[in-house]
Design an enzyme around this catalytic site. Structure first.
Site, PDB file in Angstrom:
ATOM      1  N   ARG A 117      -8.938  10.161   5.331  1.00  0.00           N
ATOM      2  CA  ARG A 117      -9.161  11.591   5.603  1.00  0.00           C
ATOM      3  C   ARG A 117      -8.846  12.444   4.363  1.00  0.00           C
ATOM      4  NH1 ARG A 117      -5.059  15.034   7.456  1.00  0.00           N
ATOM      5  NH2 ARG A 117      -5.688  16.846   8.706  1.00  0.00           N
ATOM      6  N   ARG A 151       0.874  -4.590  13.705  1.00  0.00           N
ATOM      7  CA  ARG A 151      -0.151  -4.020  12.822  1.00  0.00           C
ATOM      8  C   ARG A 151      -0.944  -2.890  13.463  1.00  0.00           C
ATOM      9  NH1 ARG A 151      -2.964  -8.487   9.375  1.00  0.00           N
ATOM     10  NH2 ARG A 151      -4.797  -7.761  10.445  1.00  0.00           N
ATOM     11  N   GLY A 186      -3.831  -4.132  -0.150  1.00  0.00           N
ATOM     12  CA  GLY A 186      -2.648  -4.793  -0.682  1.00  0.00           C
ATOM     13  C   GLY A 186      -2.966  -5.589  -1.937  1.00  0.00           C
ATOM     14  N   VAL A 223      -8.793  11.463   1.164  1.00  0.00           N
ATOM     15  CA  VAL A 223      -9.766  11.221   0.087  1.00  0.00           C
ATOM     16  C   VAL A 223     -11.021  12.054   0.343  1.00  0.00           C
ATOM     17  CG1 VAL A 223     -11.359   9.486  -0.860  1.00  0.00           C
ATOM     18  CG2 VAL A 223      -8.942   8.908  -0.536  1.00  0.00           C
ATOM     19  N   VAL A 224     -11.508  11.998   1.574  1.00  0.00           N
ATOM     20  CA  VAL A 224     -12.756  12.696   1.910  1.00  0.00           C
ATOM     21  C   VAL A 224     -12.590  14.207   1.739  1.00  0.00           C
ATOM     22  CG1 VAL A 224     -14.273  13.277   3.863  1.00  0.00           C
ATOM     23  CG2 VAL A 224     -13.583  10.891   3.463  1.00  0.00           C
ATOM     24  N   ARG A 273      15.204 -18.493  23.295  1.00  0.00           N
ATOM     25  CA  ARG A 273      13.791 -18.134  23.436  1.00  0.00           C
ATOM     26  C   ARG A 273      13.242 -17.737  22.070  1.00  0.00           C
ATOM     27  NH1 ARG A 273      14.966 -19.951  27.629  1.00  0.00           N
ATOM     28  NH2 ARG A 273      14.521 -19.200  29.739  1.00  0.00           N
ATOM     29  N   LYS A 311      30.840 -13.774  20.599  1.00  0.00           N
ATOM     30  CA  LYS A 311      29.466 -13.284  20.832  1.00  0.00           C
ATOM     31  C   LYS A 311      28.712 -14.276  21.684  1.00  0.00           C
ATOM     32  CE  LYS A 311      28.113 -10.089  17.385  1.00  0.00           C
ATOM     33  NZ  LYS A 311      26.979  -9.450  16.810  1.00  0.00           N
ATOM     34  N   ASP A 326       3.233  -5.356   4.607  1.00  0.00           N
ATOM     35  CA  ASP A 326       4.170  -6.288   3.971  1.00  0.00           C
ATOM     36  C   ASP A 326       5.104  -5.613   2.950  1.00  0.00           C
ATOM     37  OD1 ASP A 326       2.741  -8.089   5.468  1.00  0.00           O
ATOM     38  OD2 ASP A 326       1.564  -8.862   3.790  1.00  0.00           O
ATOM     39  N   ARG A 334     -11.616  -9.840   5.436  1.00  0.00           N
ATOM     40  CA  ARG A 334     -11.264 -10.704   4.305  1.00  0.00           C
ATOM     41  C   ARG A 334     -12.594 -11.047   3.632  1.00  0.00           C
ATOM     42  NH1 ARG A 334      -6.001  -9.752   4.818  1.00  0.00           N
ATOM     43  NH2 ARG A 334      -5.009 -10.543   6.689  1.00  0.00           N
TER      44      ARG A 334
HETATM   45  O1  F6P Z   1      -0.856  -8.912   4.889  1.00  0.00           O
HETATM   46  C1  F6P Z   1      -0.708  -8.296   6.128  1.00  0.00           C
HETATM   47  C2  F6P Z   1      -0.541  -9.302   7.221  1.00  0.00           C
HETATM   48  O2  F6P Z   1      -0.347  -8.612   8.441  1.00  0.00           O
HETATM   49  C3  F6P Z   1       0.593 -10.303   7.006  1.00  0.00           C
HETATM   50  O3  F6P Z   1       1.861  -9.779   7.304  1.00  0.00           O
HETATM   51  C4  F6P Z   1       0.155 -11.424   7.914  1.00  0.00           C
HETATM   52  O4  F6P Z   1       0.660 -12.658   7.471  1.00  0.00           O
HETATM   53  C5  F6P Z   1      -1.332 -11.398   7.780  1.00  0.00           C
HETATM   54  O5  F6P Z   1      -1.700 -10.092   7.361  1.00  0.00           O
HETATM   55  C6  F6P Z   1      -2.070 -11.740   9.044  1.00  0.00           C
HETATM   56  O6  F6P Z   1      -3.414 -11.803   8.732  1.00  0.00           O
HETATM   57  P1  F6P Z   1      -4.549 -12.071   9.825  1.00  0.00           P
HETATM   58  O7  F6P Z   1      -4.655 -10.836  10.665  1.00  0.00           O
HETATM   59  O8  F6P Z   1      -5.766 -12.317   9.015  1.00  0.00           O
HETATM   60  O9  F6P Z   1      -4.085 -13.246  10.628  1.00  0.00           O
END
Ligand code: F6P
Length: 308
Positions: free
Chosen positions: A6, A241, A87, A8-9, A232, A200, A113, A57
């Site tokens: 946003r 993400r 990245g 940049v545009v 667990r 603990k 990351d 990718r």
């Molecule tokens: O580089 C970001 C990242 O979320 C990493 O933390 C994780 O290892 C990777 O991408 C996961 O990638 P994908 O969504 O392709 O499985």
């Protein structure tokens, strides 16, 4: 990332330039999947996770002939500069692309990351960190009610940055991450043992995926086998993400988006932006070839003190 798009545009518009969007990153650039991106198309995206331009990718970008096709696609559309939000891999590609094809490139750090040299912040890290902490706070309720050990795996690829910050913020009893001098199974067992002797009865261990997705599961299996524990394993995965970006991610996305365009407008090229000690900085794209930063060592040490 949407905050950066946003900015940049709209900064381009304010300076009298036309912005185009390239869909699915370098893959879309190779395929000519690009079109004008007007200011109005960026309405109501600031609060949205992901990217309206989508991403992919793109192993094909390693191929010089296909990079030449990508440059041709830009020139055919009359595009004079490229802003890359991404990245390490995206910036390395931009560095080669500019050097080889002469396309002016600017980089905005975007990865959860937080593993890029020359910047203490990348877009998404703050949001992912807060998401992971909120999730672990919820897990903590079961851990303490049932007196259980939880191993919680967080993302970060080969960097422990997200793991260490998450562990400190959620009061984890221990953290495993690749850059740590204490990153061993034996060390973890002795830490958990010491905590048990202190009374603990529940623990949270944050585990960085560290290039081996499923590492927490492997550690958990071994602990169960060796110590018959009621533990667990939770892999937070892509939950980290997504979701609405934090205020800091929106602010830095906006600042970096505007700054990238202003610098390109002044004729600068071949740089990426960052934040160091609170200040906005820029460095040559070639800096991306330097080693990835280490998580601050003092944070790891604090975690063991605070887990007593
Ligand atoms: O580089 C970001 C990242 O979320 C990493 O933390 C994780 O290892 C990777 O991408 C996961 O990638 P994908 O969504 O392709 O499985």
């Amino acid at each position: 990332m949407n905050a950066a798009i946003r900015a940049v545009v709209r900064q381009a518009d304010a300076l009298g330039h036309e912005a185009w969007g390239i869909y699915r990153g370098y893959q879309g650039l190779l395929e000519g999947d690009l079109s004008p991106l007007p200011s109005r198309a960026c309405a109501n995206i600031l609060q949205r996770g992901g990217t309206i331009l989508q991403t992919a990718r793109c192993p094909d970008f390693y191929n010089p002939a296909l990079r030449a096709t990508a440059a041709d696609n830009l020139r055919a559309a009359g595009i004079e500069a490229l802003v890359v939000i991404g990245g390490d891999g995206s910036f390395r590609a931009a560095e080669v692309f500019q050097r080889e094809q002469g396309v002016a490139c600017a980089g905005i750090p975007g990865t959860i990351d937080n593993d890029l040299p020359g910047t203490e912040r990348t877009l998404g890290f703050d949001t992912a960190l807060n998401t992971a902490v909120e999730a672990i706070d919820r897990i903590r309720d079961t851990a303490s009610s049932h007196g259980r050990l939880f191993l919680v795996e967080v993302m970060g690829r080969s960097s422990g940055m997200l793991a260490v910050h998450t562990a400190l913020a959620c009061g984890a009893e221990a953290v495993l991450y690749p850059e740590s001098p204490d990153d061993s199974y034996e060390n973890l067992v002795s830490r958990l043992n010491a905590n048990w002797l202190r009374g603990k009865r529940s623990s949270i261990v944050v585990v960085a995926e560290g290039d081996i997705v499923g590492r927490a599961m492997a550690v958990g299996e071994r602990l169960k086998r060796d110590h018959d524990l009621d533990l667990r394993v939770v892999v937070l995965g892509h939950i980290q993400r997504g979701g609405s970006p934090s205020a800091m991610d929106r602010i830095w996305g906006s600042r970096w988006g505007c700054e990238a365009v202003r610098r390109l407008d002044r004729g600068e090229r071949g740089f990426y932006l960052g934040e160091v000690a609170g200040a906005l900085v820029a460095q040559p794209l070639s800096r991306i070839l330097e080693a990835q930063p280490l998580p601050p060592g003092d944070l790891g040490a604090l975690i063991s003190v605070l887990a007593r």
